[in-house]
Structure formats: structure tokens, C-alpha cells
Design a protein around this motif. Structure first.
Motif, PDB file in Angstrom:
ATOM      1  N   THR A  83       0.856  -1.190   0.000  1.00 16.75           N
ATOM      2  CA  THR A  83       0.000   0.000   0.000  1.00 16.75           C
ATOM      3  C   THR A  83       0.892   1.239   0.000  1.00 16.75           C
ATOM      4  O   THR A  83       2.086   1.164   0.308  1.00 16.75           O
ATOM      5  CB  THR A  83      -0.892   0.032   1.256  1.00 16.75           C
ATOM      6  N   LYS A  84       0.298   2.338  -0.312  1.00 19.57           N
ATOM      7  CA  LYS A  84       1.051   3.588  -0.302  1.00 19.57           C
ATOM      8  C   LYS A  84       1.559   3.891   1.103  1.00 19.57           C
ATOM      9  O   LYS A  84       2.675   4.384   1.272  1.00 19.57           O
ATOM     10  CB  LYS A  84       0.188   4.729  -0.834  1.00 19.57           C
TER      11      LYS A  84
ATOM     12  N   ASP B   1      -1.631  10.583  -6.062  1.00 19.30           N
ATOM     13  CA  ASP B   1      -2.521   9.443  -6.268  1.00 19.30           C
ATOM     14  C   ASP B   1      -1.778   8.163  -6.685  1.00 19.30           C
ATOM     15  O   ASP B   1      -2.383   7.197  -7.109  1.00 19.30           O
ATOM     16  CB  ASP B   1      -3.588   9.782  -7.306  1.00 19.30           C
TER      17      ASP B   1
ATOM     18  N   THR C 151      -0.164   4.658  -6.577  1.00 20.79           N
ATOM     19  CA  THR C 151      -0.432   3.449  -5.793  1.00 20.79           C
ATOM     20  C   THR C 151       0.883   2.922  -5.231  1.00 20.79           C
ATOM     21  O   THR C 151       1.965   3.304  -5.686  1.00 20.79           O
ATOM     22  CB  THR C 151      -1.056   2.349  -6.680  1.00 20.79           C
TER      23      THR C 151
END
Length: 146
Positions: free
Chosen positions: A66-67, A116, A118
């Protein structure tokens, strides 16, 4: 004649007393060597932490990361880099430049990621910078014989 031994003992006592009370600000060669050894040991510790956290960043799976995981791993690498920067005087110039350049390149690449992005895209874009930092820290630790 009895005064001579007494005066000699007093003189020796004064010399030892003064040397015991003096401060160690006269950086003798052994003090400098000790400081250099301590700096090298601290740098080895900091480089090991940087290398370990960079390995964690490198090990993140682009398919699953995940980020937030990427950000946490990146933050750990940056924190370690700050520690390394404080002790770089023990590194040779070429090694210092390589580690500094690799760490700064990773930072620039991370900061250039769009908001934004990912976790997968972030890792894919950062992977070359992570690899370069890994190689630079490996070289530096080898040079220091950590």
C-alpha cells in the motif's frame, strides 16, 4: 641531605597531581584515534540500520504494497540517512558521495511521486533508486570493514 628526597617527592607529587587535574583538551594522537574508531563504529551502526530499512523497502511487493507501507518504509530510510549524515566524516570521500547521492536521489524520486500513486507504482518507480542506495551502503560498509 634529607631535604633532597623530600623535595623530589613533592615535585613528583605536584607533577602527577597537575597532570591528573588537567583537562584532556590537548587532543593527543591516541585520543584522535579513539574518536575516529568511535565515529567509524557509530557510522557502521547507522549504515547497518540504513541498509536494513532499505532492504525492507526493497522487499515490499509491488503487487501488494500500500502507499502507507511504502511511506513508512521510506520514512525509516530517511531517518537512518539522517543518522549516517552525522557520522560521514569516517567515510572516504568517494563512499560518502555515493551514499549521499543515492539517498538524495531516492528522496527526490519519492517526493516527485504524484499524490494518487499506488503502492505498486511507487515501488516500481523507486526500485532503481532503492537498488542504488543498497549498493552504495554495501560499498561503504565494506570500506569501513563493518
Amino acid at each position: 641531605m634529607k631535604r633532597f628526597p623530600v623535595i623530589g617527592v613533592l615535585c613528583v607529587s605536584v607533577v602527577f597531581g597537575l597532570s591528573a587535574c588537567s583537562d584532556d583538551s590537548d587532543n593527543s594522537p591516541s585520543d584522535e584515534a579513539s574518536k575516529a574508531t568511535q565515529a567509524a563504529a557509530a557510522l557502521c551502526t547507522d549504515l547497518a540500520a540504513l541498509k536494513a530499512d532499505n532492504a525492507k523497502l526493497k522487499a515490499l511487493s509491488p503487487a501488494n504494497a500500500t502507499k502507507d507501507q511504502v511511506k513508512d518504509a521510506y520514512d525509516a530510510v530517511q531517518k537512518d540517512w539522517e543518522g549516517v549524515k552525522e557520522n560521514t566524516s569516517a567515510l572516504k570521500e568517494a563512499e560518502r558521495s555515493a551514499v549521499q547521492s543515492a539517498a538524495e536521489d531516492l528522496k527526490k524520486a519519492y517526493e516527485a511521486l504524484p499524490g494518487d500513486t499506488t503502492g505498486q507504482d511507487a515501488l516500481t518507480q523507486l526500485q532503481p533508486k532503492i537498488q542504488t542506495l543498497d549498493q552504495a551502503t554495501t560499498s561503504a560498509t565494506s570500506g569501513l570493514k563493518c
